[in-house]
Design a protein around this motif. Sequence first.
Motif, PDB file in Angstrom:
ATOM      1  N   UNK A  30     -28.338 -38.099  -5.646  1.00 39.38           N
ATOM      2  CA  UNK A  30     -29.251 -38.257  -6.770  1.00 39.38           C
ATOM      3  C   UNK A  30     -28.868 -37.227  -7.819  1.00 39.38           C
ATOM      4  N   UNK A  31     -28.707 -37.698  -9.049  1.00 38.99           N
ATOM      5  CA  UNK A  31     -28.317 -36.856 -10.175  1.00 38.99           C
ATOM      6  C   UNK A  31     -29.482 -36.839 -11.155  1.00 38.99           C
ATOM      7  N   UNK A  32     -29.994 -35.653 -11.454  1.00 38.24           N
ATOM      8  CA  UNK A  32     -31.125 -35.550 -12.357  1.00 38.24           C
ATOM      9  C   UNK A  32     -30.701 -35.094 -13.738  1.00 38.24           C
ATOM     10  N   UNK A  33     -31.355 -35.663 -14.731  1.00 34.52           N
ATOM     11  CA  UNK A  33     -31.258 -35.195 -16.102  1.00 34.52           C
ATOM     12  C   UNK A  33     -31.884 -33.813 -16.144  1.00 34.52           C
ATOM     13  N   UNK A 124     -30.247 -30.861 -11.434  1.00 36.22           N
ATOM     14  CA  UNK A 124     -29.885 -30.744 -10.023  1.00 36.22           C
ATOM     15  C   UNK A 124     -29.149 -31.997  -9.558  1.00 36.22           C
ATOM     16  N   UNK A 125     -28.452 -31.813  -8.446  1.00 38.79           N
ATOM     17  CA  UNK A 125     -27.870 -32.901  -7.673  1.00 38.79           C
ATOM     18  C   UNK A 125     -28.454 -32.756  -6.281  1.00 38.79           C
ATOM     19  N   UNK A 126     -28.914 -33.873  -5.722  1.00 40.03           N
ATOM     20  CA  UNK A 126     -29.468 -33.867  -4.366  1.00 40.03           C
ATOM     21  C   UNK A 126     -28.709 -34.866  -3.520  1.00 40.03           C
ATOM     22  N   UNK A 127     -28.722 -34.650  -2.220  1.00 34.07           N
ATOM     23  CA  UNK A 127     -28.043 -35.545  -1.292  1.00 34.07           C
ATOM     24  C   UNK A 127     -28.998 -35.944  -0.187  1.00 34.07           C
ATOM     25  N   UNK A 128     -29.080 -37.236   0.062  1.00 36.19           N
ATOM     26  CA  UNK A 128     -29.909 -37.749   1.142  1.00 36.19           C
ATOM     27  C   UNK A 128     -29.067 -38.059   2.354  1.00 36.19           C
TER      28      UNK A 128
END
Length: 129
Positions: A30-33, A124-128
């Motif tokens: 997931x890539x957030x603005x 942020x960048x998140x990983x599931x």
Amino acid sequence: MTRRALIPENLRAACAAADMSPGIQSGNHVFLTGVTGVLSDGVMPTEAEAQFHSCFDKIAGVLAEADLTLGHVVEMTSYHVGLRAHFDLFDSVRRHHLSAPFPAWTAVEVAGLRRPGAVVEIRVVAAGA
């Protein structure tokens, strides 16, 4: 690979008007603005600490759209107006919202941000799973 926009209910009208997504899920990432501390009513808090907490709360809201939490954040970049003046406070708020293993983090001092009155913008960048 499919992409899916992540838009919390309270941001839908603003995102439609701006033709943007606060987050994109692509595969397991997931890539957030970048988000500032502006409140949902459009008011920018004058206190830096309130802005910092608001940023992390908004990030958590976008991540929730992908069934993720702040614990899934793997990388964070924060852009600061007056970084040296508020770094210790920001670091304290960051530690309140994030936990070990802490994400990779880069803090950058900038001359200004798009939102008037903003002292920080965080992406942020998140990983599931």
